[in-house]
Design an enzyme around this catalytic site. Structure first.
Site, PDB file in Angstrom:
ATOM      1  N   ASN A  31       0.838  -1.216   0.000  1.00 19.81           N
ATOM      2  CA  ASN A  31       0.000   0.000   0.000  1.00 19.81           C
ATOM      3  C   ASN A  31       0.864   1.254   0.000  1.00 19.81           C
ATOM      4  OD1 ASN A  31      -3.051  -0.404   0.155  1.00 19.81           O
ATOM      5  ND2 ASN A  31      -2.298  -1.960   1.593  1.00 19.81           N
ATOM      6  N   ARG A  82       3.006   0.338  25.905  1.00 19.95           N
ATOM      7  CA  ARG A  82       2.403   0.921  24.690  1.00 19.95           C
ATOM      8  C   ARG A  82       2.510   2.440  24.739  1.00 19.95           C
ATOM      9  NH1 ARG A  82      -0.080  -2.380  21.271  1.00 19.95           N
ATOM     10  NH2 ARG A  82      -0.689  -4.379  22.107  1.00 19.95           N
ATOM     11  N   ILE A 109      -1.754  -1.893  18.033  1.00 22.09           N
ATOM     12  CA  ILE A 109      -2.930  -1.245  18.636  1.00 22.09           C
ATOM     13  C   ILE A 109      -2.443   0.058  19.259  1.00 22.09           C
ATOM     14  CG2 ILE A 109      -4.637  -1.419  20.481  1.00 22.09           C
ATOM     15  CD1 ILE A 109      -4.768  -4.422  19.861  1.00 22.09           C
ATOM     16  N   ASN A 124      -6.795   4.545   8.207  1.00 22.43           N
ATOM     17  CA  ASN A 124      -6.308   3.168   8.231  1.00 22.43           C
ATOM     18  C   ASN A 124      -6.961   2.419   7.079  1.00 22.43           C
ATOM     19  OD1 ASN A 124      -5.034   0.797   9.282  1.00 22.43           O
ATOM     20  ND2 ASN A 124      -6.994   0.162  10.152  1.00 22.43           N
ATOM     21  N   HIS A 126      -8.154  -1.521   6.161  1.00 20.46           N
ATOM     22  CA  HIS A 126      -8.377  -2.809   6.817  1.00 20.46           C
ATOM     23  C   HIS A 126      -8.897  -3.803   5.779  1.00 20.46           C
ATOM     24  CE1 HIS A 126      -9.135  -5.556  10.085  1.00 20.46           C
ATOM     25  NE2 HIS A 126     -10.309  -5.821   9.534  1.00 20.46           N
ATOM     26  N   SER A 153     -11.595  -1.849   3.450  1.00 17.20           N
ATOM     27  CA  SER A 153     -12.229  -0.589   3.870  1.00 17.20           C
ATOM     28  C   SER A 153     -11.157   0.418   4.267  1.00 17.20           C
ATOM     29  CB  SER A 153     -13.120  -0.809   5.099  1.00 17.20           C
ATOM     30  OG  SER A 153     -13.995  -1.887   4.931  1.00 17.20           O
ATOM     31  N   LEU A 161     -11.177  -0.428  17.922  1.00 16.62           N
ATOM     32  CA  LEU A 161     -10.323  -1.128  16.953  1.00 16.62           C
ATOM     33  C   LEU A 161     -11.090  -1.390  15.646  1.00 16.62           C
ATOM     34  CD1 LEU A 161      -7.575  -2.580  16.434  1.00 16.62           C
ATOM     35  CD2 LEU A 161      -8.719  -4.666  17.191  1.00 16.62           C
ATOM     36  N   ASP A 162     -10.557  -0.870  14.547  1.00 17.52           N
ATOM     37  CA  ASP A 162     -11.176  -1.020  13.217  1.00 17.52           C
ATOM     38  C   ASP A 162     -12.629  -0.540  13.217  1.00 17.52           C
ATOM     39  OD1 ASP A 162      -8.783  -2.192  12.318  1.00 17.52           O
ATOM     40  OD2 ASP A 162      -9.441  -4.180  12.966  1.00 17.52           O
TER      41      ASP A 162
HETATM   42  C1  GAR Z   1      -3.054  -4.926   3.988  1.00 15.57           C
HETATM   43  O1  GAR Z   1      -3.888  -5.936   3.501  1.00 15.57           O
HETATM   44  C2  GAR Z   1      -3.803  -4.083   5.000  1.00 15.57           C
HETATM   45  O2  GAR Z   1      -5.165  -3.926   4.700  1.00 15.57           O
HETATM   46  C3  GAR Z   1      -3.611  -4.896   6.252  1.00 15.57           C
HETATM   47  O3  GAR Z   1      -2.295  -5.360   6.185  1.00 15.57           O
HETATM   48  C4  GAR Z   1      -1.913  -5.503   4.823  1.00 15.57           C
HETATM   49  C5  GAR Z   1      -0.627  -4.739   4.619  1.00 15.57           C
HETATM   50  O4  GAR Z   1      -0.125  -4.979   3.344  1.00 15.57           O
HETATM   51  N1  GAR Z   1      -3.845  -4.134   7.418  1.00 15.57           N
HETATM   52  C6  GAR Z   1      -4.353  -4.651   8.537  1.00 15.57           C
HETATM   53  O5  GAR Z   1      -4.632  -5.818   8.659  1.00 15.57           O
HETATM   54  C7  GAR Z   1      -4.554  -3.654   9.663  1.00 15.57           C
HETATM   55  N2  GAR Z   1      -5.428  -4.175  10.629  1.00 15.57           N
HETATM   56  P1  GAR Z   1       1.034  -4.061   2.761  1.00 15.57           P
HETATM   57  O6  GAR Z   1       2.127  -4.003   3.834  1.00 15.57           O
HETATM   58  O7  GAR Z   1       1.496  -4.815   1.552  1.00 15.57           O
HETATM   59  O8  GAR Z   1       0.468  -2.731   2.455  1.00 15.57           O
END
Ligand code: GAR
Length: 238
Positions: A31, A82, A109, A124, A126, A153, A161-162
């Site tokens: 991403n 944290r 988190i 974010n 998800h 999303s 969370l999310d």
């Molecule tokens: C993505 O699928 C993103 O949506 C997810 O981690 C992956 C990262 O991929 N994020 C989560 O699960 C957050 N809760 P990337 O490092 O190749 O962008």
């Protein structure tokens, strides 16, 4: 003075400050790469000022460095709480004075204080059609449930969370022969479309989180956000 001189001078004076974003990652950074590519094509509406990872082995750090973006590692295991980690994170982030914080596969988190500090300017992504499958292992859970549609999303980050307000979702079909890897890959291709798009809307000042909810170009967004259906043509197809 010629017309050309005037235009060039005006452009110099009218050039607004470039919007800045900081991207937080923990892993592959595909991403992040989509954001880097959008910036390279002048389609991001701003500049990635820094990339921060809580893991030193995140491949996204390589992507950042190859693009000439300052990349910082902040190993979470070096902090005993944290709160201590998030305090260190705030220091690094604020050094870059970002307009927007982008969580791109950042698997931590966040503390309530951190979330409050960046309220309304932290996004974010998800890998599910929220509110379905908050948390981890979203693809495996969707497959186990036998759903026919899954997706991703983009949402503003809230204390839950999310659970923050969703801006846009992209759905994909789940095929009978899908496994976790094929499904994750199909979802990722959609993530790479909707994340740069949402970031651009925000940096262009078109997307706002107000007390009354989300607005795009001053119009309220539907509850649950905008939705790209699995069969919709997207920017990627054009
Ligand atoms: C993505 O699928 C993103 O949506 C997810 O981690 C992956 C990262 O991929 N994020 C989560 O699960 C957050 N809760 P990337 O490092 O190749 O962008």
């Amino acid at each position: 003075m010629s017309d050309t001189d005037t235009t060039e001078q005006d452009q110099q004076f009218e050039q607004p400050d470039r919007q800045r974003l900081v991207v937080l990652i923990s892993g592959s950074g595909s991403n992040l790469q989509a954001l880097i590519d959008a910036e390279a094509h002048d389609e991001l509406g701003g500049e990635i000022a820094a990339v921060i990872s809580n893991r030193g082995d995140a491949y996204g750090l390589v992507r950042a460095r190859e693009a000439g973006i300052p990349a910082v590692v902040l190993p979470h295991h070096e902090y005993d709480s944290r709160e201590a980690f998030d305090a260190a994170l705030v220091k690094v982030i604020d050094r870059h004075a970002p307009d927007l914080i982008v969580l791109a596969g950042f698997m931590r988190i966040l503390t309530p204080g951190f979330v409050r500090r960046y309220h309304g300017r932290m996004l974010n992504i998800h890998p599910s059609l929220l509110p379905a499958y908050r948390g981890l292992n979203t693809h495996a859970r969707a497959l186990a449930d036998g759903v026919s549609e899954h997706g991703a999303s983009v949402h503003f980050v809230s204390d839950e969370l999310d659970g923050g307000p969703v801006v846009v979702q992209a759905a994909v079909h789940v095929n009978p022969d899908d496994d976790e890897a094929t499904l994750a890959e199909r979802v990722l291709t959609r993530e790479h479309v909707i994340y740069p798009m949402t970031v651009r809307w925000f940096l262009q000042g078109r997307l706002n989180l107000t007390q009354d909810g989300l607005r795009l170009d001053s119009h309220p967004l539907p509850a649950g956000g905008l939705r790209l259906a699995a069969d919709d043509v997207t920017e990627e197809d054009l």
